[in-house]
Design a protein around this motif. Structure first.
Motif, PDB file in Angstrom:
ATOM      1  N   SER A 117       0.821  -1.827   0.044  1.00 50.01           N
ATOM      2  CA  SER A 117       0.362   0.132   0.074  1.00 50.01           C
ATOM      3  C   SER A 117       1.271   1.496  -0.310  1.00 50.01           C
ATOM      4  O   SER A 117       2.197   0.925   0.490  1.00 50.01           O
ATOM      5  CB  SER A 117      -0.739   0.298   1.773  1.00 50.01           C
ATOM      6  OG  SER A 117      -0.189  -0.145   2.608  1.00 50.01           O
ATOM      7  N   GLY A 118       0.566   2.517  -0.502  1.00 53.20           N
ATOM      8  CA  GLY A 118       0.957   3.678  -0.392  1.00 53.20           C
ATOM      9  C   GLY A 118       1.592   3.894   1.359  1.00 53.20           C
ATOM     10  O   GLY A 118       2.531   4.782   2.005  1.00 53.20           O
ATOM     11  N   THR A 119       0.185   3.457   2.048  1.00 48.37           N
ATOM     12  CA  THR A 119       1.044   3.904   3.497  1.00 48.37           C
ATOM     13  C   THR A 119       2.486   3.429   3.811  1.00 48.37           C
ATOM     14  O   THR A 119       3.022   2.927   4.668  1.00 48.37           O
ATOM     15  CB  THR A 119       0.129   3.385   4.437  1.00 48.37           C
ATOM     16  OG1 THR A 119      -1.314   4.326   4.308  1.00 48.37           O
ATOM     17  CG2 THR A 119       0.046   3.419   6.253  1.00 48.37           C
ATOM     18  N   VAL A 122       4.897   4.524   2.540  1.00 50.94           N
ATOM     19  CA  VAL A 122       5.805   6.193   3.329  1.00 50.94           C
ATOM     20  C   VAL A 122       6.231   5.780   4.180  1.00 50.94           C
ATOM     21  O   VAL A 122       7.554   5.837   4.638  1.00 50.94           O
ATOM     22  CB  VAL A 122       4.861   7.283   3.505  1.00 50.94           C
ATOM     23  CG1 VAL A 122       4.941   7.901   4.211  1.00 50.94           C
ATOM     24  CG2 VAL A 122       4.228   7.323   2.453  1.00 50.94           C
ATOM     25  N   TYR A 145      -0.556  14.761   2.628  1.00 50.03           N
ATOM     26  CA  TYR A 145      -0.875  13.380   3.598  1.00 50.03           C
ATOM     27  C   TYR A 145       0.368  12.452   2.687  1.00 50.03           C
ATOM     28  O   TYR A 145       0.365  12.544   1.945  1.00 50.03           O
ATOM     29  CB  TYR A 145      -2.616  12.799   2.954  1.00 50.03           C
ATOM     30  CG  TYR A 145      -3.340  11.779   3.815  1.00 50.03           C
ATOM     31  CD1 TYR A 145      -3.245  11.506   4.479  1.00 50.03           C
ATOM     32  CD2 TYR A 145      -3.032  10.875   2.674  1.00 50.03           C
ATOM     33  CE1 TYR A 145      -3.930  10.358   5.201  1.00 50.03           C
ATOM     34  CE2 TYR A 145      -3.900   9.554   2.892  1.00 50.03           C
ATOM     35  CZ  TYR A 145      -3.763   9.148   4.592  1.00 50.03           C
ATOM     36  OH  TYR A 145      -4.138   8.629   5.251  1.00 50.03           O
ATOM     37  N   HIS A 146       0.176  11.914   4.106  1.00 48.96           N
ATOM     38  CA  HIS A 146       1.058  10.585   3.493  1.00 48.96           C
ATOM     39  C   HIS A 146       0.509   9.693   4.356  1.00 48.96           C
ATOM     40  O   HIS A 146       1.647   7.918   4.544  1.00 48.96           O
ATOM     41  CB  HIS A 146       2.596  10.813   4.169  1.00 48.96           C
ATOM     42  CG  HIS A 146       3.647  11.726   3.948  1.00 48.96           C
ATOM     43  ND1 HIS A 146       3.930  12.226   2.988  1.00 48.96           N
ATOM     44  CD2 HIS A 146       3.237  13.609   4.431  1.00 48.96           C
ATOM     45  CE1 HIS A 146       3.984  13.422   2.338  1.00 48.96           C
ATOM     46  NE2 HIS A 146       3.850  13.958   3.377  1.00 48.96           N
ATOM     47  N   GLY A 147      -1.022   9.172   4.035  1.00 51.14           N
ATOM     48  CA  GLY A 147      -0.930   7.433   4.639  1.00 51.14           C
ATOM     49  C   GLY A 147      -1.291   7.570   5.809  1.00 51.14           C
ATOM     50  O   GLY A 147      -1.001   8.597   6.974  1.00 51.14           O
ATOM     51  N   GLU A 207       4.275  15.820  -0.480  1.00 52.29           N
ATOM     52  CA  GLU A 207       3.685  15.522  -2.157  1.00 52.29           C
ATOM     53  C   GLU A 207       4.392  16.923  -2.550  1.00 52.29           C
ATOM     54  O   GLU A 207       3.709  17.517  -2.724  1.00 52.29           O
ATOM     55  CB  GLU A 207       2.513  15.476  -1.410  1.00 52.29           C
ATOM     56  CG  GLU A 207       1.443  14.782  -0.985  1.00 52.29           C
ATOM     57  CD  GLU A 207      -0.047  14.804  -1.084  1.00 52.29           C
ATOM     58  OE1 GLU A 207      -0.832  13.992  -1.856  1.00 52.29           O
ATOM     59  OE2 GLU A 207      -0.405  15.014  -0.036  1.00 52.29           O
ATOM     60  N   ASN A 212      -4.411  15.803  -1.962  1.00 52.89           N
ATOM     61  CA  ASN A 212      -4.965  15.303  -0.364  1.00 52.89           C
ATOM     62  C   ASN A 212      -5.409  16.162   0.263  1.00 52.89           C
ATOM     63  O   ASN A 212      -6.304  16.292   1.654  1.00 52.89           O
ATOM     64  CB  ASN A 212      -3.975  14.884   0.363  1.00 52.89           C
ATOM     65  CG  ASN A 212      -3.804  12.861   0.022  1.00 52.89           C
ATOM     66  OD1 ASN A 212      -5.299  11.944  -0.599  1.00 52.89           O
ATOM     67  ND2 ASN A 212      -3.099  13.050  -0.957  1.00 52.89           N
ATOM     68  N   VAL A 242       2.272   8.704  -4.526  1.00 58.29           N
ATOM     69  CA  VAL A 242       1.634   7.894  -4.541  1.00 58.29           C
ATOM     70  C   VAL A 242       0.705   8.572  -5.477  1.00 58.29           C
ATOM     71  O   VAL A 242       0.089   7.288  -5.576  1.00 58.29           O
ATOM     72  CB  VAL A 242       1.056   7.756  -2.109  1.00 58.29           C
ATOM     73  CG1 VAL A 242      -0.233   6.560  -3.019  1.00 58.29           C
ATOM     74  CG2 VAL A 242       2.050   6.949  -2.092  1.00 58.29           C
ATOM     75  N   ILE A 243       0.367   9.647  -4.892  1.00 54.62           N
ATOM     76  CA  ILE A 243      -0.923   9.937  -6.065  1.00 54.62           C
ATOM     77  C   ILE A 243      -0.336  10.066  -7.617  1.00 54.62           C
ATOM     78  O   ILE A 243      -0.996  10.253  -8.736  1.00 54.62           O
ATOM     79  CB  ILE A 243      -1.364  11.357  -5.790  1.00 54.62           C
ATOM     80  CG1 ILE A 243      -2.764  11.077  -4.902  1.00 54.62           C
ATOM     81  CG2 ILE A 243      -2.111  12.096  -6.574  1.00 54.62           C
ATOM     82  CD1 ILE A 243      -4.247  11.673  -4.949  1.00 54.62           C
ATOM     83  N   LYS A 268      -0.965   3.433  -5.282  1.00 49.42           N
ATOM     84  CA  LYS A 268      -2.153   4.128  -6.525  1.00 49.42           C
ATOM     85  C   LYS A 268      -1.951   3.124  -7.541  1.00 49.42           C
ATOM     86  O   LYS A 268      -2.002   1.976  -8.146  1.00 49.42           O
ATOM     87  CB  LYS A 268      -2.502   5.378  -6.778  1.00 49.42           C
ATOM     88  CG  LYS A 268      -3.167   5.844  -4.977  1.00 49.42           C
ATOM     89  CD  LYS A 268      -3.320   7.406  -4.930  1.00 49.42           C
ATOM     90  CE  LYS A 268      -4.442   7.264  -3.823  1.00 49.42           C
ATOM     91  NZ  LYS A 268      -3.321   8.435  -2.418  1.00 49.42           N
TER      92      LYS A 268
HETATM   93  C1  LIG Z   1      -3.420   7.666  -0.505  1.00 49.58           C
HETATM   94  C2  LIG Z   1      -1.884   8.276  -0.507  1.00 49.58           C
HETATM   95  C3  LIG Z   1      -1.060   7.548   0.675  1.00 49.58           C
HETATM   96  C4  LIG Z   1      -1.657   6.159   1.255  1.00 49.58           C
HETATM   97  O1  LIG Z   1      -1.664   5.151  -0.285  1.00 49.58           O
HETATM   98  P1  LIG Z   1      -2.630   4.269   1.087  1.00 49.58           P
HETATM   99  O2  LIG Z   1      -2.755   3.191  -0.684  1.00 49.58           O
HETATM  100  O3  LIG Z   1      -3.710   4.603   0.439  1.00 49.58           O
HETATM  101  O4  LIG Z   1      -1.891   3.470   1.463  1.00 49.58           O
HETATM  102  C5  LIG Z   1       0.588   8.002   0.729  1.00 49.58           C
HETATM  103  N1  LIG Z   1       0.488   9.150   0.588  1.00 49.58           N
HETATM  104  C6  LIG Z   1      -0.398   9.948  -0.733  1.00 49.58           C
HETATM  105  C7  LIG Z   1       0.217  11.715  -1.163  1.00 49.58           C
HETATM  106  C8  LIG Z   1      -1.492   9.560  -0.907  1.00 49.58           C
HETATM  107  O5  LIG Z   1      -2.018  10.071  -1.960  1.00 49.58           O
END
Ligand SMILES: *Cc1c(COP(=O)(O)O)cnc(C)c1O
Length: 431
Positions: A117-119, A122, A145-147, A207, A212, A242-243, A268
């Motif tokens: 996952s993105g979380t 990070v 936002y970083h998860g 970011e 976010n 992640v985005i 993502k």
């Molecule tokens: C979505 C997102 C995350 C978290 O990713 P998940 O897959 O939801 O855990 C982390 N950082 C950014 C910039 C995001 O957009």
């Protein structure tokens, strides 16, 4: 009004199973009110809910579905792989294949590690930065936002702002004390933080395209200065892409701005709609990661072959010539037509856009920081969101969230949606 009978029944049941009836909070529709729609299927840019209503989708699973839903290219590759089993906990050639696709087309990282996952990406990147520098503190920015990483849930993005909290319960004070939060675009305060905590800051995380908490405008110069400051003070720069990764170009924001951070995180789009994240850096920094180095990080389902296949299929499409140019041009035509309409009518409304990411903002001003977002605009968003659902246009249920366009959206569908949104503006701004 669209019928929501089946969604309402499912939501009632779901509330007996899950907190708030959901497995991720923003899905609960708390900030727009009403019942979340339970989705039965997606095809191209269209969603169908359990009541049989159809929608043009601009949420796209919050970003991953850059090819739209149920892409035959992804589906066929997944189907081919899944015939052979779904998880082995041992290496597969598919991990190499996705890594090659990424590394051969990215000037900014030499090695990577897949996670789920993105979380997780990070969280691992932060640990790597701490392990590499031998320092504890992390500098992050307000509105990014970083998860749901413990040490980064400090004045984090949309979900939290929507719920009116500045942080999450359950995060140890010690971790919060190791997180320094600075407003975006204030390089003087970044310098100040390094002065205040000399030799203590492991990394700056940002970011590079904050998406976010609305779509905040950060200058290339600011990002460039961050790299200089990090360098000068022995800290690492982490781009959380992640985005933005594979969204604003195959090389993400790093490529768009031509700035080389020390570590990049992905999520993502990288998994083609499956749970995949990754973090990457130079071979030297990545050599700190276990088993080469002493920064431990592992995952039972990391590099899962089915998920890798989806990523391979999706990123293969992204690499085709003209992919991003066409997607961006299409998005621009769409957002400009709505903006022109709003301008003609002198509505306090703008659409901010970078590539195929866009954000509906109830303002006349530029928005460069989280605190410049007028919370009163959210009442407009709530009305617009409800109007659009009835018109068959689906946005994520929060005014702090961005929208996305996929290659599956065609001009006809986009024109129709633009017309709906314009009529929605008439409706909400009607005196
Ligand atoms: C979505 C997102 C995350 C978290 O990713 P998940 O897959 O939801 O855990 C982390 N950082 C950014 C910039 C995001 O957009």
């Amino acid at each position: 009004m669209i019928s929501r009978k089946r969604s309402e029944e499912l939501f009632t049941l779901a509330k007996t199973y899950f907190p708030g009836g959901v497995n991720s909070p923003v899905r609960a529709f708390r900030s727009v009110g009403g019942t979340p729609l339970f989705i039965k299927k997606g095809d191209g840019c269209m969603l169908t809910d359990e009541d049989g209503n159809t929608f043009v989708d601009f949420c796209l699973s919050w970003g991953p579905m850059i090819l739209g839903h149920n892409s035959s290219i992804v589906r066929e590759k997944v189907w081919e792989t899944i015939q052979n089993g779904t998880s082995f906990g041992a290496p597969t050639a598919l991990e190499n294949e996705l890594a090659e696709l990424i590394l051969n087309n990215n000037r900014f990282i030499e090695k990577l590690r897949f996670v789920s996952s993105g979380t997780e990406a990070v969280m691992s990147a932060v640990r790597l930065a701490r392990g590499y520098t031998g320092r504890d503190k992390i500098l992050k920015f307000e509105g990014c936002y970083h998860g749901h990483v413990d040490s980064l849930l400090v004045k984090a993005g949309s979900g939290l702002v929507t719920f009116g909290n500045s942080s999450s319960a359950g995060v140890p004070k010690g971790l919060v004390n190791d997180t320094i939060v600075v407003p975006l675009n204030r390089i003087d305060l970044v310098e100040e933080a390094f002065k205040q905590f000399p030799g203590e800051i492991a990394a700056i995380i940002i970011e590079p395209i904050p998406a976010n908490n609305g779509l905040l405008q950060v200058s290339k110069e600011f990002l460039f200065c961050l790299q200089c400051k990090a360098n000068a003070h022995g800290a690492l720069l982490i781009f959380d892409e992640v985005i933005s990764g594979f969204r604003v170009g195959f090389e993400g924001a790093a490529g768009l701005y031509d700035i080389k951070p020390d570590i990049i995180t992905y999520g993502k789009i990288i998994g083609g709609g499956f749970p995949v994240g990754a973090y990457g850096a130079s071979a030297e920094i990545m050599s700190k990661v276990s088993p080469d180095g002493d920064v431990y990080q592992a995952g039972t389902l990391s590099g899962n072959p089915v998920a890798m296949s989806a990523g391979i299929a999706a990123l293969g499409e992204c690499l085709k010539p003209g992919f991003y140019e066409q997607l961006d041009a299409k998005t621009q035509r769409f957002t400009e037509s709505i903006e022109n309409y709003a301008q003609q009518k002198n509505y306090p409304f703008r659409i901010f856009r970078i590539g195929s990411i866009f954000w509906l903002a109830f303002t006349r001003n530029d928005i460069r920081a989280a605190e410049e977002i007028d919370p009163d605009g959210m009442a407009y968003f709530k009305k617009l969101h409800a109007f659009l659902l009835n018109e068959g246009v689906y946005f994520g249920p929060s005014g702090y969230e961005v929208g996305f366009v996929s290659t599956a959206h065609n001009d006809e569908q986009l024109n129709k949606a633009a017309d709906c949104i314009s009529r929605g503006l008439d409706y909400i701004f009607a005196a």
